[in-house]
Design a protein around this motif. Structure first.
Motif, PDB file in Angstrom:
ATOM      1  N   ASN A 186       0.917  -1.287  -0.062  1.00 57.05           N
ATOM      2  CA  ASN A 186       0.080   0.015  -0.037  1.00 57.05           C
ATOM      3  C   ASN A 186       0.987   1.256   0.119  1.00 57.05           C
TER       4      ASN A 186
ATOM      5  N   SER B 269      -7.141   0.893   1.133  1.00 52.56           N
ATOM      6  CA  SER B 269      -8.392   1.348   0.650  1.00 52.56           C
ATOM      7  C   SER B 269      -9.619   0.613   1.323  1.00 52.56           C
ATOM      8  N   LYS B 270      -9.231  -0.193   2.218  1.00 47.82           N
ATOM      9  CA  LYS B 270     -10.482  -0.670   3.294  1.00 47.82           C
ATOM     10  C   LYS B 270     -10.825   0.011   4.350  1.00 47.82           C
TER      11      LYS B 270
ATOM     12  N   ASN C 168      -7.455   4.999   6.569  1.00 40.84           N
ATOM     13  CA  ASN C 168      -8.204   4.770   5.294  1.00 40.84           C
ATOM     14  C   ASN C 168      -7.728   5.955   4.285  1.00 40.84           C
ATOM     15  N   LYS C 169      -7.391   5.395   3.068  1.00 40.58           N
ATOM     16  CA  LYS C 169      -6.983   6.359   1.975  1.00 40.58           C
ATOM     17  C   LYS C 169      -7.836   7.478   1.658  1.00 40.58           C
ATOM     18  N   THR C 170      -9.149   6.861   1.408  1.00 38.00           N
ATOM     19  CA  THR C 170     -10.474   7.920   1.090  1.00 38.00           C
ATOM     20  C   THR C 170     -10.426   8.983   2.321  1.00 38.00           C
TER      21      THR C 170
END
Length: 496
Positions: free
Chosen positions: A117, A131-132, A146-148
């Motif tokens: 990652n 991404s999770k 969390n990337k978002t």
């Protein structure tokens, strides 16, 4: 080994109860961190500590036991002590293997996340963007987010400061240490409780670090609750080796954040630990005995001959060469001690015996167990136990009764012949040689020994002749010894 496990578990239980009752809700978080890690170390070390004590020893021998007992005891011990330990050890290593595999799997999972990652460095920490949907958690200098949420700047500043506190204070070191202890003592439930307490205290430490940045406590608590509960049903569980900002600890964290412990309270809590540790050290350590024989010569254990076994029995407590044993593993321990002895050693070794109100039932069982050892096979007459005291005289009610006279059956003299005459007393130089009666018993055993000695008694301790002075000295050290003058002028002393 079984005794060590029990002592270690008892140490952990006491230290954990003390932590829950006295320390957990206080604000001395750094002290609690040291306490929790030290408690794990203490539970391992205290049962291994050995102190030296000087005690009195006596050597004696007894006749060899009946060979039929040897067969009976040997078969009993084989059925119990060759299968049960194998089963228990098999269960232990199965658990050890299971938790070791899980520990390695968790480590590999963390390394794979870092490798697969994107990682962004900020100051002294690394943000690993996944991404999770996950709970933010930290492993050493790596913070998993969390990337978002991270790109959209939806993660509160307070949460990032909280995870950075975990990283900068190296909380993962504590978790790895606790996890390694848990691998060895996985069967002890208090190990699991301690690890949970360590993780919770890490949250207290991180919260304190965040508040030192000038964050308003009320705003911080509100954001903490809001961020920890939002979408919680979709969040993937964090790794067991990482520090995570989980909802399960939120209530306790909010309570402790409102608590203030005074300096006086901190000192009082700290001082209470000292007598607790002293009492635990005395209770869970071992005792090694330096043997003093009945006439006062000291045989220091530091200079003891390797071909000597020190047996100590106090009521139902048994130890061999300073190590506590049970009746069941007594024979196995004797064989372990003599494992590398030569045949000459097995024939010429010696026992040092210490008895303090020894339980007769324990001695009888040990006597039987001894017949299964290598020592017995090479030297059966050299058993380590004192001879049993002589049986008490039968009560008057058990004395033989005169036969009942039946008319026509035994009412005539020729039917009841007189007893044979006693042998004439031998006459030497015109003086009848009559055996001297022993002096009458005296309630004071010391005076009784002196009276027996004046009457010409010869004293024996087992098969060994001892002087009047040695017999008196032995009785001064142990008032439970017995005196058997039934063979006067031969007098036997000893017993338990």
């Amino acid at each position: 080994m079984e005794l060590y496990i029990l002592k270690s578990a008892a140490c952990l239980a006491i230290l954990f109860v003390f932590y829950k009752l006295v320390l957990e809700r206080s604000t001395m978080h750094f002290f609690k961190r040291i306490y929790l890690l030290s408690a794990l170390i203490i539970s391992i070390i205290f049962p291994l500590i050995t102190f030296t004590t000087y005690v009195t020893a006596a050597e004696t021998t007894i006749p060899a036991p009946n060979p039929e007992v040897l067969v009976e005891v040997a078969s009993n011990q084989f059925s119990i002590w060759n299968y049960l330990p194998v089963l228990l050890w098999g269960m232990y290593f199965a658990g050890f293997l299971f938790f070791s595999i899980r520990f390695i799997r968790n480590l590999l999972s963390i390394f794979n996340k870092i490798k697969n990652n994107p990682v962004r460095k900020e100051r002294n920490v690394f943000h690993v963007l996944l991404s999770k949907s996950i709970v933010p958690h930290t492993f050493f200098s790596y913070i998993f987010l969390n990337k978002t949420q991270y790109d959209a700047k939806e993660i509160p500043k307070e949460v990032l400061l909280h995870e950075q506190a975990h990283a900068s204070e190296k909380h993962s070191v504590d978790l790895i240490f606790a996890e390694l202890i848990k691998l060895v003592f996985w069967f002890n439930p208090f190990i699991w409780l301690f690890k949970s307490a360590i993780k919770l205290n890490h949250e207290f430490l991180a919260d304190t670090r965040v508040l030192k940045h000038g964050i308003n406590p009320i705003d911080y608590q509100q954001k903490l609750v809001a961020f920890s509960t939002a979408g919680d049903h979709q969040i993937i569980q964090h790794n067991a080796l990482a520090n995570a900002n989980t909802y399960s600890f939120i209530k306790k964290r909010l309570t402790v954040m409102k608590t203030r412990t005074t300096k006086r309270g901190m000192w009082l809590r700290s001082l209470v630990i000292l007598p607790l540790l002293s009492l635990m050290l005395l209770s869970f350590s071992n005792t090694r005995y330096v043997v003093v024989n009945p006439i006062g010569d000291i045989n220091p254990i530091s200079q003891q001959d390797d071909k000597k076994i020190i047996l100590y029995i106090k009521k139902k407590q048994i130890s061999l060469n300073g190590e506590e044993v049970s009746v069941q593993n007594f024979a196995a321990k004797v064989d372990a001690i003599t494992k590398n002895w030569s045949e000459a050693d097995l024939r010429n070794f010696r026992w040092d015996i210490i008895l303090e109100k020894a339980d007769d039932d324990v001695i009888n069982k040990l006597q039987k167990a001894y017949t299964t050892t290598r020592l017995y096979r090479y030297n059966p007459e050299k058993a380590p136990f004192p001879p049993p005291p002589p049986p008490p005289p039968p009560p008057a009610s058990d004395a033989p009764k005169a036969p009942k006279v039946v008319k026509g059956v035994n009412d005539k003299d020729d039917m009841n012949p007189p007893p044979p005459p006693k042998a004439p007393i031998e006459v030497k130089q015109g003086v009848y040689e009559l055996p001297s009666p022993p002096p009458p018993p005296d309630p004071d055993p010391i005076k009784y020994i002196e009276n027996l000695a004046k009457g010409g008694a010869t004293f024996y301790w087992g098969p060994h002749e001892v002087s009047k002075e040695v017999a008196i000295k032995m009785f001064k050290k142990n008032k439970n010894f017995g005196i058997d003058a039934s063979e006067f002028p031969i007098v036997r002393v000893g017993g338990g």
